[in-house]
Write a protein that holds these residues in place. Sequence first.
Motif, PDB file in Angstrom:
ATOM      1  N   VAL A 347       0.855  -1.184   0.000  1.00 42.65           N
ATOM      2  CA  VAL A 347       0.000   0.000   0.000  1.00 42.65           C
ATOM      3  C   VAL A 347       0.888   1.231   0.000  1.00 42.65           C
ATOM      4  N   SER A 348       0.568   2.195  -0.859  1.00 35.93           N
ATOM      5  CA  SER A 348       1.345   3.427  -0.918  1.00 35.93           C
ATOM      6  C   SER A 348       0.424   4.636  -0.922  1.00 35.93           C
ATOM      7  N   GLY A 349       0.872   5.686  -0.229  1.00 36.43           N
ATOM      8  CA  GLY A 349       0.164   6.962  -0.233  1.00 36.43           C
ATOM      9  C   GLY A 349       0.855   8.001  -1.094  1.00 36.43           C
ATOM     10  N   ARG A 350       1.668   7.562  -2.023  1.00 39.80           N
ATOM     11  CA  ARG A 350       2.472   8.502  -2.829  1.00 39.80           C
ATOM     12  C   ARG A 350       1.635   9.418  -3.704  1.00 39.80           C
ATOM     13  N   THR A 351       0.388   9.009  -4.006  1.00 40.92           N
ATOM     14  CA  THR A 351      -0.476   9.876  -4.811  1.00 40.92           C
ATOM     15  C   THR A 351      -1.591  10.500  -3.986  1.00 40.92           C
ATOM     16  N   GLY A 352      -1.528  10.366  -2.659  1.00 45.01           N
ATOM     17  CA  GLY A 352      -2.566  10.920  -1.795  1.00 45.01           C
ATOM     18  C   GLY A 352      -3.208   9.826  -0.971  1.00 45.01           C
ATOM     19  N   LEU A 353      -4.419   9.415  -1.345  1.00 45.14           N
ATOM     20  CA  LEU A 353      -5.080   8.309  -0.657  1.00 45.14           C
ATOM     21  C   LEU A 353      -4.353   6.995  -0.928  1.00 45.14           C
ATOM     22  N   PRO A 354      -4.411   6.057  -0.019  1.00 43.29           N
ATOM     23  CA  PRO A 354      -3.686   4.794  -0.199  1.00 43.29           C
ATOM     24  C   PRO A 354      -4.211   4.004  -1.387  1.00 43.29           C
ATOM     25  N   GLN A 355      -3.281   3.432  -2.153  1.00 40.63           N
ATOM     26  CA  GLN A 355      -3.594   2.591  -3.304  1.00 40.63           C
ATOM     27  C   GLN A 355      -2.701   1.352  -3.252  1.00 40.63           C
ATOM     28  N   ILE A 356      -3.102   0.319  -3.971  1.00 36.73           N
ATOM     29  CA  ILE A 356      -2.341  -0.925  -4.025  1.00 36.73           C
ATOM     30  C   ILE A 356      -1.343  -0.857  -5.170  1.00 36.73           C
ATOM     31  N   TYR A 357      -0.107  -1.236  -4.892  1.00 33.69           N
ATOM     32  CA  TYR A 357       0.961  -1.304  -5.881  1.00 33.69           C
ATOM     33  C   TYR A 357       1.589  -2.699  -5.838  1.00 33.69           C
ATOM     34  N   THR A 358       2.283  -3.057  -6.896  1.00 31.86           N
ATOM     35  CA  THR A 358       3.124  -4.247  -6.908  1.00 31.86           C
ATOM     36  C   THR A 358       4.522  -3.864  -7.364  1.00 31.86           C
ATOM     37  N   MET A 359       5.506  -4.682  -7.000  1.00 33.03           N
ATOM     38  CA  MET A 359       6.883  -4.464  -7.435  1.00 33.03           C
ATOM     39  C   MET A 359       7.626  -5.784  -7.395  1.00 33.03           C
ATOM     40  N   GLU A 360       8.767  -5.826  -8.073  1.00 37.00           N
ATOM     41  CA  GLU A 360       9.666  -6.969  -7.939  1.00 37.00           C
ATOM     42  C   GLU A 360      10.317  -6.913  -6.562  1.00 37.00           C
ATOM     43  N   THR A 361      10.874  -8.009  -6.108  1.00 34.91           N
ATOM     44  CA  THR A 361      11.448  -8.038  -4.764  1.00 34.91           C
ATOM     45  C   THR A 361      12.765  -7.283  -4.660  1.00 34.91           C
ATOM     46  N   ASP A 362      13.277  -6.748  -5.779  1.00 39.78           N
ATOM     47  CA  ASP A 362      14.427  -5.850  -5.701  1.00 39.78           C
ATOM     48  C   ASP A 362      13.995  -4.383  -5.771  1.00 39.78           C
ATOM     49  N   GLY A 363      12.670  -4.144  -5.728  1.00 43.21           N
ATOM     50  CA  GLY A 363      12.145  -2.783  -5.730  1.00 43.21           C
ATOM     51  C   GLY A 363      11.847  -2.211  -7.099  1.00 43.21           C
ATOM     52  N   THR A 364      12.155  -2.927  -8.163  1.00 46.20           N
ATOM     53  CA  THR A 364      11.925  -2.418  -9.518  1.00 46.20           C
ATOM     54  C   THR A 364      10.497  -2.727  -9.982  1.00 46.20           C
TER      55      THR A 364
END
Length: 476
Positions: A347-364
Amino acid sequence: MLLQPVPFTRTRMDESDRTDFDKSSFWRWPSIFPGPALALILAFIAGILSSQLFAQDWVKTGTSLGMEKVRLAVPDFKPSTSDPQNAALLKTFNDTLWNDLDVSGVVELVSKSFYPLQVPGQPTEVNNLAWNAAPPNAAMLAFGNLGIASGKLTVQGWLYDVKNLQSPQILGKQYADTSSDAAARVMAHKFADEIIFRLGGGINGIAETQIYFVSDRTGHKEIWAMDYDGSNQHQITRLGTISLSPRISPDGSRVAFSSLTKSGWEIMMYSLDLNRMVSFPHLGGTNLSPAWSADGLKLAFSSSRGGEPEIYVADATGGNLHRMTTAKGPDVSPSWNRKTNAQIAFVSGRTGLPQIYTMETDGTNQQRMTDQGYAVSPNWSPNGQFLSLAWIRKYGPGEPGSSDIYLMDIASKQWVQLTHDGGRNDFPSWSPDDRHIVFQSSRSGKEEIWTMLADGTKLQQLTFTGRNTQPNWSWK
């Protein structure tokens, strides 16, 4: 089963488990947005229906992988001895077996009102024609007997294909243990799992799995555990503070969680093998929502040790720490892809309200998965294809507010709503058989633990004492 995705709204997040992180944001941290990934599921077939005004995605889900459920008759097991304890233990066994099969998602239980007058307790008493014809019209028959002798409980159970008159037996099992209510329950679970394995496409049943959760029934928020059906609820931690986000390791030996200590929120570790706390390093900052990797060798969690809350990955011992996210805004609630062990949802609040994101396990390769509203609590299915989440698709002043559990296909980002008009629903966690989801809900008036099939049916309340939240299903 066709379910149409429709917009929805949700009330604000429960504040009692959260402290202020950013006064300027609409959401709170440490939100204990849950972590680790669990459970494989269902057939998930998406299509697009259009009209003159708009096009909408429809999603077809089902817990039997597109197969018709088997009609199964399960008459009460019969007593095989005259011991006076038989009646009580027979009731425990029969009730447990029926419930296990009823919520399995793989069989259709034939109503007992359709059963023949003579029910079998052993193979010589089976009349196949009486069971496979109307009114029961059963395809399968599970039957057996239970008896106590010299303090020892013995159960014999069989599964018959009553349409196969020449060779009907599919399964025959015998269980024995010291006579007790708990033993009768375990035997019923074991027999149910044997049946589910054979009738459910070779997928192991969940009758012997555990659910870990947070309960305040002792006056403090401690970590508790229970059988998958809500029985045998027992306290794990006794720290006398606030403990949250329990996450059981893949091998079932340890529970990672976050707890408020004198130095702040820390990742803690409890060994179920040793029945005590084991050491985990002090990391600095506020540390929350641990999530196990599929191999049990790593933990992902949220930490503010560098300033804002970000996702970190460390070895299961706390060493070899790596920061995975760097975007402005809090990143919390990691959930590992248990199938590939190579992606993390968060979960990230980088755009304001929390949203679901995915990423590789190295952060990319960070990708946003939800398109609007207030989305939290991602939990990844074991087959790696789906995310369950809590979502308010409309959020803000004047919105009526409703938090519901959703299911999202990772590849297409198509989704289906699983709960409807039932209070605030949050913290979904998958069962290891890919057919069930456990979650917290306020639909009964206060936060309690509930389960349902992964198509939203067969809702069952598991907890009733105190306030119970943040469930996590064992991996096996």
